[in-house]
Scaffold this motif. Structure first.
Motif, PDB file in Angstrom:
ATOM      1  N   ARG A  64      50.744  60.270  15.356  1.00  0.00           N
ATOM      2  CA  ARG A  64      51.104  59.392  16.562  1.00  0.00           C
ATOM      3  C   ARG A  64      51.286  60.300  17.649  1.00  0.00           C
ATOM      4  NH1 ARG A  64      55.825  59.258  18.932  1.00  0.00           N
ATOM      5  NH2 ARG A  64      56.818  60.460  17.473  1.00  0.00           N
ATOM      6  N   GLN A  65      50.664  59.772  18.671  1.00  0.00           N
ATOM      7  CA  GLN A  65      50.473  60.652  20.117  1.00  0.00           C
ATOM      8  C   GLN A  65      52.012  60.756  20.712  1.00  0.00           C
ATOM      9  OE1 GLN A  65      47.504  59.399  22.428  1.00  0.00           O
ATOM     10  NE2 GLN A  65      47.956  60.789  24.227  1.00  0.00           N
ATOM     11  N   LEU A  66      52.349  61.625  20.963  1.00  0.00           N
ATOM     12  CA  LEU A  66      53.503  62.018  21.541  1.00  0.00           C
ATOM     13  C   LEU A  66      53.960  61.218  22.860  1.00  0.00           C
ATOM     14  CD1 LEU A  66      53.950  66.081  21.022  1.00  0.00           C
ATOM     15  CD2 LEU A  66      54.772  63.988  19.634  1.00  0.00           C
ATOM     16  N   ARG A  67      55.090  60.746  22.915  1.00  0.00           N
ATOM     17  CA  ARG A  67      55.411  60.021  24.067  1.00  0.00           C
ATOM     18  C   ARG A  67      56.037  61.002  25.245  1.00  0.00           C
ATOM     19  NH1 ARG A  67      58.233  57.755  20.265  1.00  0.00           N
ATOM     20  NH2 ARG A  67      60.247  58.901  20.782  1.00  0.00           N
ATOM     21  N   ASP A  68      55.002  61.175  26.250  1.00  0.00           N
ATOM     22  CA  ASP A  68      55.411  61.821  27.486  1.00  0.00           C
ATOM     23  C   ASP A  68      55.856  63.230  27.061  1.00  0.00           C
ATOM     24  OD1 ASP A  68      56.041  62.709  30.204  1.00  0.00           O
ATOM     25  OD2 ASP A  68      57.473  61.435  30.435  1.00  0.00           O
ATOM     26  N   PRO A  69      54.843  63.953  26.481  1.00  0.00           N
ATOM     27  CA  PRO A  69      55.376  65.247  25.990  1.00  0.00           C
ATOM     28  C   PRO A  69      55.551  66.238  27.089  1.00  0.00           C
ATOM     29  CG  PRO A  69      52.775  64.993  25.949  1.00  0.00           C
ATOM     30  CD  PRO A  69      53.437  63.837  26.297  1.00  0.00           C
ATOM     31  N   SER A  70      56.598  67.254  26.899  1.00  0.00           N
ATOM     32  CA  SER A  70      56.919  68.405  27.732  1.00  0.00           C
ATOM     33  C   SER A  70      57.202  69.628  27.124  1.00  0.00           C
ATOM     34  CB  SER A  70      58.282  67.830  28.418  1.00  0.00           C
ATOM     35  OG  SER A  70      59.240  67.680  27.560  1.00  0.00           O
ATOM     36  N   THR A 105      68.753  66.730  26.726  1.00  0.00           N
ATOM     37  CA  THR A 105      69.108  65.255  26.963  1.00  0.00           C
ATOM     38  C   THR A 105      67.776  64.507  27.346  1.00  0.00           C
ATOM     39  OG1 THR A 105      71.124  66.253  27.868  1.00  0.00           O
ATOM     40  CG2 THR A 105      70.537  63.854  28.511  1.00  0.00           C
ATOM     41  N   GLY A 106      67.522  63.227  26.604  1.00  0.00           N
ATOM     42  CA  GLY A 106      66.687  62.467  26.892  1.00  0.00           C
ATOM     43  C   GLY A 106      65.204  63.042  26.109  1.00  0.00           C
ATOM     44  N   ARG A 107      65.177  64.087  25.274  1.00  0.00           N
ATOM     45  CA  ARG A 107      64.151  64.471  24.743  1.00  0.00           C
ATOM     46  C   ARG A 107      64.463  64.923  23.351  1.00  0.00           C
ATOM     47  NH1 ARG A 107      61.665  68.873  28.918  1.00  0.00           N
ATOM     48  NH2 ARG A 107      63.976  69.292  29.482  1.00  0.00           N
ATOM     49  N   HIS A 108      63.262  64.481  22.322  1.00  0.00           N
ATOM     50  CA  HIS A 108      63.308  65.202  20.982  1.00  0.00           C
ATOM     51  C   HIS A 108      62.659  66.381  20.915  1.00  0.00           C
ATOM     52  CE1 HIS A 108      64.643  60.922  19.883  1.00  0.00           C
ATOM     53  NE2 HIS A 108      65.527  61.541  20.456  1.00  0.00           N
ATOM     54  N   VAL A 109      62.810  67.343  20.089  1.00  0.00           N
ATOM     55  CA  VAL A 109      62.146  68.426  19.678  1.00  0.00           C
ATOM     56  C   VAL A 109      61.201  68.205  18.621  1.00  0.00           C
ATOM     57  CG1 VAL A 109      62.322  70.932  19.093  1.00  0.00           C
ATOM     58  CG2 VAL A 109      64.341  69.921  20.543  1.00  0.00           C
ATOM     59  N   VAL A 110      59.941  68.437  18.880  1.00  0.00           N
ATOM     60  CA  VAL A 110      58.762  68.374  18.140  1.00  0.00           C
ATOM     61  C   VAL A 110      58.544  69.499  17.103  1.00  0.00           C
ATOM     62  CG1 VAL A 110      56.458  67.488  17.972  1.00  0.00           C
ATOM     63  CG2 VAL A 110      57.991  66.401  19.409  1.00  0.00           C
ATOM     64  N   GLY A 111      58.626  70.504  18.152  1.00  0.00           N
ATOM     65  CA  GLY A 111      58.383  71.988  17.582  1.00  0.00           C
ATOM     66  C   GLY A 111      58.803  73.198  18.438  1.00  0.00           C
ATOM     67  N   MET A 112      58.941  74.252  17.793  1.00  0.00           N
ATOM     68  CA  MET A 112      59.197  75.445  18.551  1.00  0.00           C
ATOM     69  C   MET A 112      58.858  76.686  17.787  1.00  0.00           C
ATOM     70  SD  MET A 112      61.917  77.326  16.700  1.00  0.00           S
ATOM     71  CE  MET A 112      62.783  78.334  17.949  1.00  0.00           C
ATOM     72  N   ALA A 113      58.539  77.619  18.672  1.00  0.00           N
ATOM     73  CA  ALA A 113      58.099  78.914  18.416  1.00  0.00           C
ATOM     74  C   ALA A 113      58.625  79.976  19.103  1.00  0.00           C
ATOM     75  CB  ALA A 113      56.612  78.993  18.207  1.00  0.00           C
ATOM     76  N   PHE A 171      65.472  56.800  26.719  1.00  0.00           N
ATOM     77  CA  PHE A 171      65.577  57.471  28.022  1.00  0.00           C
ATOM     78  C   PHE A 171      64.655  56.825  28.842  1.00  0.00           C
ATOM     79  CE2 PHE A 171      65.364  61.256  30.844  1.00  0.00           C
ATOM     80  CZ  PHE A 171      66.590  61.376  31.207  1.00  0.00           C
ATOM     81  N   THR A 172      65.269  56.400  30.096  1.00  0.00           N
ATOM     82  CA  THR A 172      64.386  55.832  30.960  1.00  0.00           C
ATOM     83  C   THR A 172      64.401  56.606  32.512  1.00  0.00           C
ATOM     84  OG1 THR A 172      66.108  54.326  32.079  1.00  0.00           O
ATOM     85  CG2 THR A 172      64.668  53.456  30.148  1.00  0.00           C
ATOM     86  N   ASP A 173      65.166  57.612  32.631  1.00  0.00           N
ATOM     87  CA  ASP A 173      65.051  58.209  33.727  1.00  0.00           C
ATOM     88  C   ASP A 173      63.658  58.954  34.033  1.00  0.00           C
ATOM     89  OD1 ASP A 173      67.632  57.550  34.180  1.00  0.00           O
ATOM     90  OD2 ASP A 173      68.355  59.723  33.862  1.00  0.00           O
ATOM     91  N   SER A 174      63.191  59.023  35.301  1.00  0.00           N
ATOM     92  CA  SER A 174      62.081  59.538  35.706  1.00  0.00           C
ATOM     93  C   SER A 174      61.931  61.113  35.490  1.00  0.00           C
ATOM     94  CB  SER A 174      61.545  59.500  37.002  1.00  0.00           C
ATOM     95  OG  SER A 174      62.466  59.952  37.983  1.00  0.00           O
ATOM     96  N   GLU A 175      62.903  61.938  35.676  1.00  0.00           N
ATOM     97  CA  GLU A 175      63.097  63.141  35.451  1.00  0.00           C
ATOM     98  C   GLU A 175      63.897  63.586  34.298  1.00  0.00           C
ATOM     99  OE1 GLU A 175      61.498  65.469  37.393  1.00  0.00           O
ATOM    100  OE2 GLU A 175      60.499  64.123  38.890  1.00  0.00           O
TER     101      GLU A 175
END
Length: 532
Positions: A64-70, A105-113, A171-175
């Motif tokens: 599945r492609q990530l939603r609005d990845p950051s 807030t408004g984001r889920h962690v997919v991975g970290m390093a 989460f619907t905020d733009s920022e």
């Protein structure tokens, strides 16, 4: 502004650096856990970057492609001056294993390093066995939270964590809000909570404010210094009152310059100098002795308001006059430029002053009669010339009382009452020959200095015994002047660096720079006394 204002600025100027040092090295420098958000960007924000396409195509493990990845890059560091050990961490939100929590807030962690560590020793805190298989105690990811372990950080240590996140469905905020960092250490600044830090090239922001204030205080002090009109504090050797000078006309230019500099530094001191101040060494010694006798001093008392300068020692008379060698003076013969000579042997000089040579042509000069221009008896310059050059022979009596009456066509002799008058007369009288202090002669453009046996009037020539026309300049006091008197202060001034600079500027040498400063003589033979 009055003195109180200056004291206020002075106290503030002293306190501010102390406060800055205490803040930077004691209070703020105890223990300080800090973090920086070095990157927080979405794939759309990175659209112009070379790897933008890769970022937008990031997928979950199931395809599945990530939603609005950051992407967020965090730096954690010990920004204080004391080390942070594992026992310093207090459990964030009651988690006994984690040292730092990062909430998004408004984001889920997919991975970290962990992408960077200040040194390899930190790696041991990120490997091992913890609650999550393959991870150490305290390192874990819980949907929107990253738990970081309790890492020992010495001063300046840091590590970086890169997190990959996607937008939460609800989460619907733009920022996206900035991540929330939760951590606390025992004994840290501001209650020990973790603080966002910035890079300062030399000091923290509070210290920079203190330094800026310190600059303003310094400017205020400078303005007060240059605009105040109150009396300036005097140097330690300054004394008040009036000092009467007398004596040698040859050394007079040195004393005049030194007196001018001294009174500038010591505004309460007055050293009046007129055209009659310096007459001759002999008359100056006589005046000093007379003033001391009139004062009727008792015991070891001395005059503190009089000084006399003499070319050479006083002789065996006037036992109350105490000498202090000040400088080695050089003298020179000077001749009118029409004479056509620049060098004379010592024998020729003696024969000229004995009246045996009366025309410059007799010493291979121009066919011009010789006119001897001398100083009056009692002059230290004349006494030195007769003792050092003529070897005790006295000058011949004058042929005219006024040098203006010399016959241009006939050999003649006259006398003047000062060094400046002698130089002026020699410069204006065709065929004239005289003598002068070397420094004064060097500044006169109308006369030619004459070498003796090929040697110029130089300190090196006197040191080697090749040049004979020199003398020790003495300062005389009547008795021992009080230590706090103006006479004593001015004598010390002549012996310090400023006074010595004045002496050197006139081509003379301070006695303290000679091999035997107490004797102040370049050769073994002692100086001849001044005639009394």
């Amino acid at each position: 502004m009055d003195g109180y204002g200056q004291y206020f600025f002075a106290v503030i100027g002293l306190m501010l650096p102390l406060v800055a040092a205490l803040w930077e090295f004691v209070f703020a420098g105890r223990k300080r856990l800090g973090y920086r958000v070095q990157m927080d960007t979405t794939a759309q924000d990175a659209a112009s970057l070379p790897y933008a396409g890769v970022l937008q195509q990031l997928q979950e493990a199931d395809g599945r492609q990530l939603r609005d990845p950051s992407f967020v890059l965090l730096r954690f560091e010990n920004s204080g001056w004391a080390p942070i050990v594992t026992g310093d961490y207090q459990a964030p939100d009651g988690d006994l294993h984690a040292g730092i929590k990062v909430k998004f807030t408004g984001r889920h962690v997919v991975g970290m390093a962990v992408t960077e560590m200040s040194h390899e020793a930190l790696a041991g805190f990120f490997v091992g066995t913890g609650p999550t298989p393959g991870t150490p105690h305290g390192l874990s990811v819980h949907r929107d939270v990253i738990d970081l372990p309790k890492v020992k950080l010495n001063r300046g240590d840091h590590y970086k964590v890169l997190a990959i996140l996607e937008r939460a469905r609800d989460f619907t905020d733009s920022e996206f809000p900035e991540p929330k960092i939760i951590a606390r250490i025992v004994g840290g600044v501001g209650g020990g909570g973790i603080r966002r830090t910035e890079y300062y090239p030399f000091a923290s922001k509070p210290v920079r404010w203190v330094l800026a204030l310190l600059v303003l205080v310094s400017v205020g002090q400078s303005v007060l210094t240059f605009t105040r009109h109150d009396a300036v504090a005097a140097p330690l050797d300054c004394a008040s009152g009036t000092l009467t000078l007398s004596g040698s006309t040859a050394f007079a230019p040195v004393v005049k310059d030194a007196a001018e500099q001294y009174t500038k530094s010591c505004p309460d001191a007055r050293i009046p100098i007129t055209g009659d101040t310096f007459q001759s060494s002999v008359s100056g010694l006589a005046d000093l002795d007379e003033a001391g006798l009139k004062a009727k001093l008792t015991g070891s008392q001395g005059l503190g308001d009089r000084l006399t300068f003499s070319d050479g020692p006083k002789g065996d008379r006037r036992p109350q006059l105490l000498p202090r060698p000040v400088a080695l003076l050089l003298f020179t013969l000077v001749v009118n430029k029409d004479a056509g000579v620049q060098d004379l042997t010592l024998d020729q000089v003696r024969r000229i002053y004995a009246g045996k040579i009366t025309n410059w042509s007799q010493v291979n000069g121009n066919d011009v009669p010789i006119h001897l221009v001398s100083r009056h008896p009692g002059s230290g310059t004349r006494t030195t010339f007769e003792d050092k050059v003529l070897k005790g022979e006295k000058s011949l009596v004058v042929t005219v009382d006024d040098c203006a009456d010399l016959d241009p066509a006939t050999y003649g002799r006259c006398e003047t009452d000062s060094t400046s008058a002698l130089l002026d007369t020699v410069g204006a009288t065709r065929g004239a020959l005289g003598y002068s202090e070397a420094g004064d002669a060097a500044t006169s453009t109308n006369v030619q200095q004459v070498r003796i046996d090929g040697y110029q009037a130089t300190l090196a020539g006197a040191d080697e015994g090749a040049y004979p026309y020199w003398q020790t300049e003495y300062a005389y006091t009547y008795g021992e002047p009080p230590a706090d008197s103006l006479a004593a202060g001015f004598l010390r001034y002549l012996a310090n660096e400023v006074g010595k600079d004045v002496i050197r500027a006139h081509g003379d040498r301070p006695c303290s720079e000679l091999a035997k400063p107490l004797v102040c003589s370049p050769v073994e033979t002692g100086p001849e006394p001044v005639s009394s």
